[in-house]
Scaffold this active site. Structure first.
Site, mmCIF file in Angstrom:
data_model
loop_
_atom_site.group_PDB
_atom_site.id
_atom_site.type_symbol
_atom_site.label_atom_id
_atom_site.label_comp_id
_atom_site.label_asym_id
_atom_site.label_seq_id
_atom_site.Cartn_x
_atom_site.Cartn_y
_atom_site.Cartn_z
ATOM 1 N N ALA A 173 0.602 -1.182 0.003
ATOM 2 C CA ALA A 173 -0.048 0.124 -0.152
ATOM 3 C C ALA A 173 0.879 1.116 0.113
ATOM 4 O O ALA A 173 0.470 2.108 -0.789
ATOM 5 C CB ALA A 173 -0.994 -0.019 1.336
ATOM 6 N N ASP A 174 2.127 1.312 0.619
ATOM 7 C CA ASP A 174 2.939 2.261 0.767
ATOM 8 C C ASP A 174 3.564 2.526 -0.598
ATOM 9 O O ASP A 174 3.561 3.531 -1.100
ATOM 10 C CB ASP A 174 3.734 2.141 1.807
ATOM 11 C CG ASP A 174 3.443 2.669 3.157
ATOM 12 O OD1 ASP A 174 2.981 3.676 3.120
ATOM 13 O OD2 ASP A 174 3.675 1.893 4.188
ATOM 14 N N LEU A 175 4.153 1.400 -1.038
ATOM 15 C CA LEU A 175 4.794 1.512 -2.221
ATOM 16 C C LEU A 175 3.995 1.813 -3.465
ATOM 17 O O LEU A 175 4.479 2.579 -4.299
ATOM 18 C CB LEU A 175 5.496 0.112 -2.440
ATOM 19 C CG LEU A 175 6.359 -0.400 -1.539
ATOM 20 C CD1 LEU A 175 6.711 -1.994 -1.860
ATOM 21 C CD2 LEU A 175 7.587 0.298 -1.574
ATOM 22 N N GLY A 178 3.366 5.636 -3.464
ATOM 23 C CA GLY A 178 4.712 6.240 -3.658
ATOM 24 C C GLY A 178 4.678 6.398 -5.299
ATOM 25 O O GLY A 178 5.141 7.304 -5.952
#
Length: 401
Positions: A173-175, A178
């Site tokens: 989810a973070d990647l 980004g």
């Protein structure tokens, strides 16, 4: 610092990000040639500097931090102090892009919110990455990867049918947030080239997680039914899953009818081509347990390497399930130069994972190792603002830098 060579050479980024989603976005811009000033809290820095063990051997930096902060210059600056805000504004005046992942509205109290900066620097591209975006009922909430994986649906799709919902083993989810942020910045740069106008990119981790539900999201929209967890099986294709072998496990990926025919003809399974439960992909998906039960004893007859050698010769999709030691020793991964070494400010050499975007004319540029905290403060403030040793000492005495 060596001059950048990538396609974003000449662009300057003011980086107010920390942890993973924001730094991932900015590292991509930096690898492509942008000059990045990473703003960190004096004495503390990016939270991920302390996300350890493991530390990189011979350094005081976490492996986590090292992984997403190359090609950035670290400047320690307390934007909570008025002098720190004034310095930030002077630096932003010379920048093309600002990327931040503060809570919604948090930067406005420092005079660094989008509306404030857009009025002053109308060409500035301002990328905000948060858990839930700038609008909507959840906007004030903090966002964390596992939380977003749960709320965004992917956790309900991952895991064994009779087991617990599972998050993905890396913080996707973070990647994804980004990377979507980087795409937004590149689109905004094109718009500015045409119009001279900057804008805000509003990235919500929940939005991006919904976006990459892909075929499973579409399966739901088409049927109104929640997809069930299938473990390592594919929701729309069979057989396309993990099978046990004589010495471990492997992935078998049969994506169409000609491939299934080649598989059956090669391994004495031609009787399946006349079985109504196997004759089409739709039939196999509808009878996936029968397919699994039928092929499992066949796959168990031989070791993984035996299967891969023969399946590859037949152009049938397959592969081993590698541990990371095998991934980073894989001859193809090495041939693609996906691991590189950089000389770190600690005096040690650190290994990092390379940028996967292979550009023929302007390849990724590895000019700066992940920085020590505040490593470039004096150089950047001297270069950009003309501050001398006495002025820097005075700011450091007051804790501004």
């Amino acid at each position: 610092m060596t001059d950048p060579t990538g396609p974003l050479k000449g662009l300057r980024v003011f980086d107010l990000t920390r942890v993973l989603a924001g730094p991932t976005c900015v590292q991509m811009l930096a690898d492509l040639g942008a000059d990045v000033i990473k703003i960190e809290r004096p004495g503390a820095g990016d939270d991920t500097r302390g996300f350890a063990p493991p530390f990189m051997a011979g350094t005081k930096e976490s492996a986590y931090f090292i992984g997403v902060n190359r090609n950035k210059r670290s400047v320690t600056l307390d934007i909570g102090q008025q002098e720190g805000q004034e310095i930030a504004l002077k630096l932003i005046a010379g920048c093309d892009i600002l990327v931040e992942n503060f809570k919604v509205g948090a930067l406005a109290k420092y005079g660094l919110g989008y509306e404030q900066l857009h009025a002053r620097f109308p060409r500035l591209i301002y990328c905000s990455i948060t858990g839930f975006g700038q609008t909507g009922p959840y906007a004030p909430r903090p966002g964390y990867d596992s939380l977003i994986q749960g709320m965004g649906g992917v956790m309900s799709l991952t895991g064994e049918p009779d087991g617990l919902p599972q998050k993905v083993g890396v913080p996707v989810a973070d990647l994804f947030a980004g990377l979507y942020g980087c795409i937004g910045v590149l689109a905004a740069l094109r718009h500015r080239d045409l119009t001279g106008q900057g804008q805000q990119i509003d990235i919500g981790m929940l939005d991006t997680s919904v976006a990459w539900l892909a075929n499973q999201g579409m399966n739901y929209l088409a049927t109104g039914e929640n997809p069930v967890r299938l473990g390592n099986q594919h929701p729309n294709i069979a057989p396309y899953q993990v099978f046990p072998t004589a010495d471990g496990h492997m992935v078998l990926s049969i994506g169409n009818a000609p491939t299934f025919r080649r598989f059956c003809e090669a391994f004495e399974l031609t009787h399946l081509l006349d079985d109504p439960r196997f004759v089409t992909n739709a039939a196999r998906v509808g009878n996936r347990q029968v397919v699994t039960d039928t092929l499992t004893p066949v796959m168990r007859q031989h070791p993984t390497h035996w299967w891969i050698e023969r399946l590859e010769s037949l152009k049938i999709g397959c592969g081993p399930i590698n541990k990371l030691a095998e991934v980073f020793a894989d001859p193809h991964v090495l041939a693609r130069e996906m691991v590189l070494e950089m000389a770190h400010g600690s005096g040690q050499t650190v290994k990092v994972i390379a940028n996967p975007v292979k550009l023929s004319e302007t390849p990724a540029d590895y000019r700066l190792p992940p920085p020590l905290l505040g490593e470039h403060t004096d150089a950047v403030l001297g270069e950009r603002l003309g501050l001398g040793e006495a002025e820097l000492a005075a700011l450091r005495e007051k804790g501004v830098i």
